[in-house]
Design a protein around this motif. Sequence first.
Motif, PDB file in Angstrom:
ATOM      1  N   LYS A 146     -10.098  16.934  42.748  1.00 12.02           N
ATOM      2  CA  LYS A 146      -9.157  18.035  42.590  1.00 12.02           C
ATOM      3  C   LYS A 146      -7.931  17.708  43.449  1.00 12.02           C
ATOM      4  CE  LYS A 146     -12.323  20.627  40.492  1.00 12.02           C
ATOM      5  NZ  LYS A 146     -13.436  19.645  40.585  1.00 12.02           N
ATOM      6  N   LEU A 147      -6.763  18.129  43.004  1.00 14.65           N
ATOM      7  CA  LEU A 147      -5.534  17.818  43.735  1.00 14.65           C
ATOM      8  C   LEU A 147      -5.534  18.426  45.132  1.00 14.65           C
ATOM      9  CD1 LEU A 147      -2.885  18.219  40.883  1.00 14.65           C
ATOM     10  CD2 LEU A 147      -3.576  16.098  42.024  1.00 14.65           C
ATOM     11  N   ASP A 148      -6.118  19.632  45.288  1.00 12.22           N
ATOM     12  CA  ASP A 148      -6.118  20.272  46.603  1.00 12.22           C
ATOM     13  C   ASP A 148      -7.358  19.939  47.428  1.00 12.22           C
ATOM     14  OD1 ASP A 148      -7.801  21.612  44.892  1.00 12.22           O
ATOM     15  OD2 ASP A 148      -7.235  23.625  45.561  1.00 12.22           O
ATOM     16  N   ARG A 149      -8.286  19.120  46.856  1.00 10.69           N
ATOM     17  CA  ARG A 149      -9.481  18.656  47.557  1.00 10.69           C
ATOM     18  C   ARG A 149     -10.180  19.797  48.326  1.00 10.69           C
ATOM     19  NH1 ARG A 149      -9.855  13.198  48.740  1.00 10.69           N
ATOM     20  NH2 ARG A 149     -10.509  13.656  50.869  1.00 10.69           N
ATOM     21  N   PRO A 150     -10.649  20.828  47.606  1.00  9.48           N
ATOM     22  CA  PRO A 150     -11.266  21.976  48.290  1.00  9.48           C
ATOM     23  C   PRO A 150     -12.601  21.596  48.932  1.00  9.48           C
ATOM     24  CG  PRO A 150     -11.624  22.122  45.928  1.00  9.48           C
ATOM     25  CD  PRO A 150     -10.679  20.975  46.143  1.00  9.48           C
ATOM     26  N   GLU A 151     -12.989  22.378  49.944  1.00  9.40           N
ATOM     27  CA  GLU A 151     -14.291  22.212  50.575  1.00  9.40           C
ATOM     28  C   GLU A 151     -15.351  22.934  49.743  1.00  9.40           C
ATOM     29  OE1 GLU A 151     -13.958  23.692  54.538  1.00  9.40           O
ATOM     30  OE2 GLU A 151     -13.099  21.834  55.314  1.00  9.40           O
ATOM     31  N   VAL A 152     -16.458  22.229  49.479  1.00 13.40           N
ATOM     32  CA  VAL A 152     -17.540  22.780  48.660  1.00 13.40           C
ATOM     33  C   VAL A 152     -18.857  22.585  49.400  1.00 13.40           C
ATOM     34  CG1 VAL A 152     -18.755  22.623  46.444  1.00 13.40           C
ATOM     35  CG2 VAL A 152     -16.278  22.260  46.537  1.00 13.40           C
TER      36      VAL A 152
ATOM     37  N   THR B 110     -11.474   7.047  42.404  1.00 17.82           N
ATOM     38  CA  THR B 110     -10.802   7.610  41.241  1.00 17.82           C
ATOM     39  C   THR B 110      -9.590   8.425  41.692  1.00 17.82           C
ATOM     40  OG1 THR B 110     -12.911   7.763  40.062  1.00 17.82           O
ATOM     41  CG2 THR B 110     -11.092   9.096  39.232  1.00 17.82           C
ATOM     42  N   GLU B 111      -8.450   8.200  41.036  1.00 15.60           N
ATOM     43  CA  GLU B 111      -7.223   8.913  41.399  1.00 15.60           C
ATOM     44  C   GLU B 111      -7.003  10.071  40.430  1.00 15.60           C
ATOM     45  OE1 GLU B 111      -2.422   7.999  41.828  1.00 15.60           O
ATOM     46  OE2 GLU B 111      -3.869   6.372  41.504  1.00 15.60           O
ATOM     47  N   VAL B 112      -6.597  11.217  40.977  1.00 13.73           N
ATOM     48  CA  VAL B 112      -6.287  12.390  40.163  1.00 13.73           C
ATOM     49  C   VAL B 112      -4.768  12.515  40.060  1.00 13.73           C
ATOM     50  CG1 VAL B 112      -6.658  14.861  39.833  1.00 13.73           C
ATOM     51  CG2 VAL B 112      -8.356  13.507  41.072  1.00 13.73           C
ATOM     52  N   LEU B 113      -4.238  12.438  38.835  1.00  9.10           N
ATOM     53  CA  LEU B 113      -2.802  12.560  38.622  1.00  9.10           C
ATOM     54  C   LEU B 113      -2.389  14.024  38.627  1.00  9.10           C
ATOM     55  CD1 LEU B 113      -2.385   9.859  35.818  1.00  9.10           C
ATOM     56  CD2 LEU B 113      -2.325   9.571  38.317  1.00  9.10           C
ATOM     57  N   LEU B 114      -1.106  14.290  38.662  1.00  5.48           N
ATOM     58  CA  LEU B 114      -0.599  15.655  38.776  1.00  5.48           C
ATOM     59  C   LEU B 114      -1.026  16.558  37.629  1.00  5.48           C
ATOM     60  CD1 LEU B 114       3.021  15.022  40.130  1.00  5.48           C
ATOM     61  CD2 LEU B 114       1.032  15.889  41.389  1.00  5.48           C
ATOM     62  N   ASP B 115      -1.248  15.971  36.429  1.00 10.41           N
ATOM     63  CA  ASP B 115      -1.668  16.777  35.282  1.00 10.41           C
ATOM     64  C   ASP B 115      -3.189  16.895  35.186  1.00 10.41           C
ATOM     65  OD1 ASP B 115      -2.327  14.209  34.562  1.00 10.41           O
ATOM     66  OD2 ASP B 115      -1.333  14.245  32.614  1.00 10.41           O
ATOM     67  N   GLY B 116      -3.887  16.394  36.211  1.00  7.70           N
ATOM     68  CA  GLY B 116      -5.343  16.477  36.222  1.00  7.70           C
ATOM     69  C   GLY B 116      -6.039  15.291  35.580  1.00  7.70           C
TER      70      GLY B 116
ATOM     71  N   ARG C  13      -8.081   8.875  27.624  1.00  6.47           N
ATOM     72  CA  ARG C  13      -7.413   9.689  28.641  1.00  6.47           C
ATOM     73  C   ARG C  13      -8.273  10.930  28.895  1.00  6.47           C
ATOM     74  NH1 ARG C  13      -2.172   9.783  30.532  1.00  6.47           N
ATOM     75  NH2 ARG C  13      -1.397  11.795  31.306  1.00  6.47           N
ATOM     76  N   VAL C  14      -8.739  11.121  30.114  1.00  4.85           N
ATOM     77  CA  VAL C  14      -9.655  12.225  30.395  1.00  4.85           C
ATOM     78  C   VAL C  14      -9.285  12.919  31.697  1.00  4.85           C
ATOM     79  CG1 VAL C  14     -11.637  11.241  29.177  1.00  4.85           C
ATOM     80  CG2 VAL C  14     -11.291  10.684  31.594  1.00  4.85           C
ATOM     81  N   ASN C  15      -9.601  14.209  31.739  1.00  2.00           N
ATOM     82  CA  ASN C  15      -9.635  14.922  33.010  1.00  2.00           C
ATOM     83  C   ASN C  15     -11.121  15.065  33.383  1.00  2.00           C
ATOM     84  OD1 ASN C  15     -10.599  16.919  31.311  1.00  2.00           O
ATOM     85  ND2 ASN C  15      -8.733  18.144  31.378  1.00  2.00           N
ATOM     86  N   GLU C  16     -11.402  15.715  34.476  1.00  6.10           N
ATOM     87  CA  GLU C  16     -12.795  15.774  34.941  1.00  6.10           C
ATOM     88  C   GLU C  16     -13.732  16.475  33.952  1.00  6.10           C
ATOM     89  OE1 GLU C  16     -15.392  16.894  38.954  1.00  6.10           O
ATOM     90  OE2 GLU C  16     -13.283  17.481  38.810  1.00  6.10           O
ATOM     91  N   PRO C  17     -13.397  17.667  33.434  1.00  7.86           N
ATOM     92  CA  PRO C  17     -14.313  18.309  32.486  1.00  7.86           C
ATOM     93  C   PRO C  17     -14.567  17.465  31.238  1.00  7.86           C
ATOM     94  CG  PRO C  17     -12.690  19.890  33.280  1.00  7.86           C
ATOM     95  CD  PRO C  17     -12.235  18.535  33.742  1.00  7.86           C
ATOM     96  N   ARG C  18     -13.525  16.795  30.740  1.00  8.39           N
ATOM     97  CA  ARG C  18     -13.710  15.989  29.531  1.00  8.39           C
ATOM     98  C   ARG C  18     -14.574  14.761  29.817  1.00  8.39           C
ATOM     99  NH1 ARG C  18      -9.286  12.852  25.681  1.00  8.39           N
ATOM    100  NH2 ARG C  18     -10.712  12.549  23.924  1.00  8.39           N
TER     101      ARG C  18
END
Length: 302
Positions: free
Chosen positions: A36-42, A249-255, A274-279
């Motif tokens: 995730k772009l904001d790298r939240p704590e989980v 793995t790098e996360v681009l601005l569009d996810g 071309r994929v985002n995480e859910p896909r």
Amino acid sequence: MIEVAPLIGLTLTLILTPYLAGRLKQAGIIGRDIHKLDRPEVAEMGGLALLVGIPLALAPSLDPETARALLVFMLFGVVGIVDDLTALRQSHKVALSLLVAVPTVFFGVSSRIDILGHTIDLGILYPVFAVLFVTGSANLVNLLAGFNGLEIGTSAVALGFLAVVTDGPARGLALAGLGAALGFLWWNRYPARVFPGDTGTLSMGALIGLVGILGKVELYAAILLVPHFLDFVIKAVGVRFGVRKHGRTEVLLDGTLRAPPYPSFLGTIMRTVRVNEPRLVAIVWGIEFILGLLVLALHLSL
């Protein structure tokens, strides 16, 4: 009573998972969601809910074979807990996995393996095979991981199809695991509120192997682990030929996800489409489901 096992497992993990996630977060047992772009704590190590939910789901119909399998399942969970808390070396993790898989020697199942209608009798070598099979299953599921819902989702698909092609204690284990996995997946799906940690991935991987051994469907379990095995082979070949590099793995601005600089099964998918995480996760679930249909077709044809 086996029929209610998935419902009990589902209900328990639905309730327990958010409670445990809250306690784990308070205790500082957390991980960064790096995709995730904001790298939240989980909350990490949420697989504790699976270690509680699956045995309780099977408690009303517990028999000696199921009890022995649950012992191994929970011992793998203990290895996962130690790994989550101390970051074991991979070699130590495998060694401990081999150790806790030893009780499979005493399952008392047939030493014969059915391979597409042909029977191979391993004789006195079968206990060794059983230990290696469960250890391999646990560590393969632990390896193909790192994205929201990936490990638990693929395990749920695998256990669901194994439940269809088995009966007795093996079917009970698969159904309980399926229900618990689906309950946990509600909280682990994108965007994840909790991670299973190695506590969850090692134990669920071991459960797939245990169902394969108890249900005498070793080949079917192996087929369902093909994506995990491919990931292992691709990474191992990369290390062998010195092409593995540091990076992630790098996360681009569009996810969109950009593949890591080292070879992997997931990286191959990222380089192909071309994929985002859910896909990405959905594609792997889809591959697992297709393999499940293959298993079902083989089962019905033999």
